[in-house]
Design an enzyme around this catalytic site. Structure first.
Site, PDB file in Angstrom:
ATOM      1  N   CYS A 124     -29.983   0.139 -94.153  1.00  0.00           N
ATOM      2  CA  CYS A 124     -29.033  -0.173 -95.230  1.00  0.00           C
ATOM      3  C   CYS A 124     -27.930   0.869 -95.314  1.00  0.00           C
ATOM      4  CB  CYS A 124     -29.787  -0.279 -96.555  1.00  0.00           C
ATOM      5  SG  CYS A 124     -28.666  -0.629 -97.928  1.00  0.00           S
ATOM      6  N   CYS A 151     -26.776   1.724 -98.804  1.00  0.00           N
ATOM      7  CA  CYS A 151     -27.702   2.557 -99.586  1.00  0.00           C
ATOM      8  C   CYS A 151     -27.669   4.016 -99.110  1.00  0.00           C
ATOM      9  CB  CYS A 151     -29.147   2.078 -99.451  1.00  0.00           C
ATOM     10  SG  CYS A 151     -29.369   0.321 -99.500  1.00  0.00           S
ATOM     11  N   ASP A 152     -27.627   4.219 -97.806  1.00  0.00           N
ATOM     12  CA  ASP A 152     -27.901   5.554 -97.265  1.00  0.00           C
ATOM     13  C   ASP A 152     -26.733   6.229 -96.542  1.00  0.00           C
ATOM     14  OD1 ASP A 152     -30.521   5.303 -98.174  1.00  0.00           O
ATOM     15  OD2 ASP A 152     -31.147   4.244 -96.364  1.00  0.00           O
TER      16      ASP A 152
END
Ligand code: NAP
Length: 312
Positions: A136, A139-140
């Site tokens: 992701c 997300c990261d």
């Protein structure tokens, strides 16, 4: 969870499940919508969605999902967190077991459980998830600001991740196992034209280093045509290699194809009357937000018809 019999339960809160919830809500079925491990599905992990009709400038995936959710709630959909452990579709009403004594009984079921990220399956990859290995980018990606990053895959997801990660990375290397891409021309061209993105084709990841250090330092790569093996220094490996349908819990009760996608006929009908499947858990061909929404709508309309025909 109570043991009253529901008219319909919808498994999943991606765009298939939420569209089904809007339609079932408007049909006054008071759907119970089960929110699993990945609330909002794949759209909640994406950035700008440019191809969902009605948004000429595009819309952020999480915003689109939030809007659908609010719309479903406005029509009476009830949301509960849960992870289906096992289902009994052989007796009516159907029984859904969410573990810990949480059981729901329902006259009909809409399976919109979507698909989850596919991994390469290397032990070193699995050991470093959360330590530089991720599926992701939204997300990261931020954690790798000012560092070189790699993205694996040759489809739209990989291109999208690579483009997104250029916001943070000094350089993004896209590693693809072939030299032919599944990505759409527009996405591939965008990635190819980006000054921070480089491509390595015919290249396979053999190992993610360094498990002992608990961080990603390099990837051991092999060129599938020349056999050359080398180490590419990198701080992170993002997977963009497709998804696996979340249908394991129906094994033995519903038909699936060899890759685990639920088989349907007449668009969304499974082999059990009253059980419908929509979105990425049954669609291996289109896998778009709009097609998932379309099949979610169809599933809710079929539920309404089914319940009517069965005296509700
Ligand atoms: P995809 O189109 O199936 O592409 C998956 C890619 O990963 C392929 O290039 C595949 O290689 C590679 N791959 C699969 N397993 C692998 C493995 N074990 N090791 C190395 N590489 C592996 O999946 P996707 O990119 O997630 O896209 C899915 C659907 O969503 C598509 O319809 C796509 O158009 C859509 N989508 C659209 C957008 C957008 O429009 N913005 C964004 C994301 C996704 P091979 O080619 O060799 O099989």
């Amino acid at each position: 969870m109570e043991n009253t019999v529901r008219d319909t339960v919808i498994l999943g809160t991606g765009c298939a499940g939420l569209t089904a919830a809007i339609y079932a809500g408007r049909a006054n079925l008071k759907p119970l919508v089960i929110e699993g491990h990945e609330p909002g599905g794949q759209l909640s992990l994406t950035t700008l969605v440019e191809n969902f009709p009605g948004f000429p400038e595009g819309i952020q995936g999480p915003e689109l999902i939030e809007n659908m959710r609010k719309q479903a709630q406005r029509f009476g959909a009830e949301f509960k967190p849960g992870h289906l452990v096992k289902a009994d579709l052989s007796t009516r009403p159907f029984t859904l077991d969410f573990g810990g004594g949480k059981v729901e009984k329902t006259r009909s079921l809409i399976i919109a459980s979507g698909a989850s990220a596919r991994w390469l399956g290397l032990p070193s990859e699995q050991a470093l998830i959360g330590h530089g290995v991720s599926s992701c980018a939204t997300c990261d990606g931020f954690f790798f600001k000012g560092k070189p990053i790699t993205v694996i895959g040759g489809g739209d997801s990989a291109m999208e991740e690579a483009l997104f990660l250029t916001r943070f990375a000094t350089k993004v290397t896209v590693i693809h196992r072939r030299d032919h891409f599944r990505a759409s021309k527009i996405m591939l061209d965008r990635a190819r034209m980006h000054e921070k993105i480089e491509f390595l084709t015919d290249t396979i990841v053999e190992e993610v280093n360094d498990v002992a250090a608990k961080e990603v330092t390099s990837l051991k790569l092999r060129n599938s045509k020349t056999g050359k093996v080398w180490d590419l220094p990198t701080s992170a490996m993002f997977l963009g290699i497709g998804h696996i349908p979340n249908a394991k819990m129906f094994h033995g009760q519903l038909d699936m194809d060899s890759d685990g996608y639920l088989k349907t006929h007449d668009f969304v009908q499974t082999k059990v009357e009253g059980v419908f499947a929509c979105g990425d858990v049954q669609d291996r061909r289109y896998r778009q937000a709009i097609t998932a929404s379309g099949s979610g709508c169809a599933a809710a309309i079929e539920v309404e018809k089914f319940l009517e025909e069965h005296g509700r």
